[in-house]
Motif scaffolding. Structure first.
Motif, mmCIF file in Angstrom:
data_model
loop_
_atom_site.group_PDB
_atom_site.id
_atom_site.type_symbol
_atom_site.label_atom_id
_atom_site.label_comp_id
_atom_site.label_asym_id
_atom_site.label_seq_id
_atom_site.Cartn_x
_atom_site.Cartn_y
_atom_site.Cartn_z
ATOM 1 N N GLY A 66 -0.416 5.746 17.530
ATOM 2 C CA GLY A 66 0.521 5.128 18.458
ATOM 3 C C GLY A 66 0.535 3.610 18.441
ATOM 4 N N ARG A 67 -0.368 2.997 17.733
ATOM 5 C CA ARG A 67 -0.388 1.531 17.676
ATOM 6 C C ARG A 67 0.677 1.026 16.715
ATOM 7 N N ARG A 68 1.230 -0.116 17.076
ATOM 8 C CA ARG A 68 2.227 -0.738 16.201
ATOM 9 C C ARG A 68 1.543 -1.288 14.953
ATOM 10 N N VAL A 69 2.231 -1.179 13.844
ATOM 11 C CA VAL A 69 1.738 -1.734 12.589
ATOM 12 C C VAL A 69 2.154 -3.199 12.557
ATOM 13 N N HIS A 70 1.179 -4.077 12.415
ATOM 14 C CA HIS A 70 1.515 -5.497 12.293
ATOM 15 C C HIS A 70 2.296 -5.661 10.990
ATOM 16 N N PRO A 71 3.427 -6.364 11.023
ATOM 17 C CA PRO A 71 4.251 -6.471 9.808
ATOM 18 C C PRO A 71 3.492 -6.960 8.578
ATOM 19 N N LEU A 72 2.607 -7.942 8.753
ATOM 20 C CA LEU A 72 1.887 -8.456 7.586
ATOM 21 C C LEU A 72 0.888 -7.438 7.027
ATOM 22 N N ALA A 73 0.443 -6.497 7.858
ATOM 23 C CA ALA A 73 -0.470 -5.454 7.379
ATOM 24 C C ALA A 73 0.237 -4.532 6.384
ATOM 25 N N ALA A 74 1.553 -4.496 6.430
ATOM 26 C CA ALA A 74 2.323 -3.718 5.463
ATOM 27 C C ALA A 74 2.896 -4.607 4.367
ATOM 28 N N VAL A 75 3.361 -5.789 4.742
ATOM 29 C CA VAL A 75 4.050 -6.665 3.789
ATOM 30 C C VAL A 75 3.105 -7.217 2.728
ATOM 31 N N VAL A 76 1.914 -7.656 3.122
ATOM 32 C CA VAL A 76 1.000 -8.265 2.147
ATOM 33 C C VAL A 76 0.568 -7.259 1.075
ATOM 34 N N PRO A 77 0.047 -6.067 1.438
ATOM 35 C CA PRO A 77 -0.326 -5.131 0.370
ATOM 36 C C PRO A 77 0.878 -4.657 -0.441
ATOM 37 N N ALA A 78 2.012 -4.446 0.224
ATOM 38 C CA ALA A 78 3.192 -3.987 -0.513
ATOM 39 C C ALA A 78 3.697 -5.075 -1.451
ATOM 40 N N GLY A 79 3.685 -6.321 -1.007
ATOM 41 C CA GLY A 79 4.125 -7.422 -1.864
ATOM 42 C C GLY A 79 3.207 -7.618 -3.060
ATOM 43 N N LEU A 80 1.892 -7.576 -2.800
ATOM 44 C CA LEU A 80 0.937 -7.686 -3.911
ATOM 45 C C LEU A 80 1.073 -6.496 -4.856
ATOM 46 N N GLY A 81 1.293 -5.315 -4.286
ATOM 47 C CA GLY A 81 1.498 -4.126 -5.108
ATOM 48 C C GLY A 81 2.742 -4.243 -5.971
ATOM 49 N N ALA A 82 3.821 -4.803 -5.399
ATOM 50 C CA ALA A 82 5.059 -4.976 -6.165
ATOM 51 C C ALA A 82 4.839 -5.899 -7.355
ATOM 52 N N VAL A 83 4.116 -6.992 -7.127
ATOM 53 C CA VAL A 83 3.831 -7.922 -8.227
ATOM 54 C C VAL A 83 2.956 -7.236 -9.277
ATOM 55 N N ALA A 84 1.895 -6.561 -8.836
ATOM 56 C CA ALA A 84 0.987 -5.896 -9.775
ATOM 57 C C ALA A 84 1.715 -4.816 -10.572
ATOM 58 N N LEU A 85 2.523 -4.018 -9.906
ATOM 59 C CA LEU A 85 3.257 -2.953 -10.603
ATOM 60 C C LEU A 85 4.237 -3.522 -11.622
ATOM 61 N N THR A 86 4.883 -4.611 -11.270
ATOM 62 C CA THR A 86 5.816 -5.238 -12.201
ATOM 63 C C THR A 86 5.082 -5.732 -13.441
ATOM 64 N N VAL A 87 3.927 -6.349 -13.238
ATOM 65 C CA VAL A 87 3.127 -6.846 -14.374
ATOM 66 C C VAL A 87 2.611 -5.681 -15.223
ATOM 67 N N ILE A 88 2.141 -4.632 -14.568
ATOM 68 C CA ILE A 88 1.556 -3.494 -15.290
ATOM 69 C C ILE A 88 2.605 -2.708 -16.069
#
Length: 175
Positions: free
Chosen positions: A98-120
């Motif tokens: 029931g707790r709200r997800v802090h936006p950066l808790a989703a954006v930072v890993p997803a953004g880093l993942g997007a960069v890593a996936l693009t490179v890989i």
């Protein structure tokens, strides 16, 4: 059709972002199925000697199967950026339900993942320019097409992450 969004003052994700999230979640599926077939003993386009050199037997098969399942699970996380469970944790999550997800808790890993996936995965767009010893010509072609969707995973995740950030960041109440 409008859906209610309990516990959320955030607007729903744009239709393009929902579609992109679903496509991103599916990009890992063709290569994952191919790897599962390899783990099950199917040669998957390899020659007998090439398959043996891969080491996809015993623990190697378990590794390849686990890699496929983990890859698809990570791809499915993209859906959280366009669904309510990406804004408010579901009730089955221990201690945090029931707790709200802090936006950066989703954006930072997803953004880093997007960069890593693009490179890989971007080099896989050039699959056919690289020799693949141990594979038949047809097997190499089929494997190339099965891995090709992964090239789109990083950019799609990046676009959906940007949409999530804009949606969550711009609707913050002024205090």
């Amino acid at each position: 059709m409008t859906t209610t969004r309990p516990h959320s003052a955030v607007s729903p994700a744009p239709r393009w972002a929902v579609r992109a999230a679903h496509v991103a979640a599916l990009t890992a599926l063709p290569a994952g199925i191919w790897r599962l077939l390899l783990a099950a003993g199917y040669l998957g386009g390899y020659t007998e000697a090439g398959y043996q050199a891969l080491g996809v037997t015993g623990w190697g098969a378990a590794y390849v199967a686990g890699l496929s399942v983990a890859t698809e699970a990570l791809a499915l996380l993209t859906l959280g950026l366009v669904r309510l469970w990406g804004e408010v944790l579901p009730r089955w999550v221990p201690f945090l339900a029931g707790r709200r997800v802090h936006p950066l808790a989703a954006v930072v890993p997803a953004g880093l993942g997007a960069v890593a996936l693009t490179v890989i995965w971007t080099p896989f767009a050039l699959w056919w320019a690289i020799p693949h010893p141990g594979m038949t010509a047809l097997g190499s072609t089929v494997a190339g097409f099965l891995y090709l969707p992964l090239v789109a995973w990083g950019p799609l995740l990046g676009a959906v992450t940007f949409a999530y950030y804009r949606r969550r960041h711009t609707t913050r109440p002024i205090r």
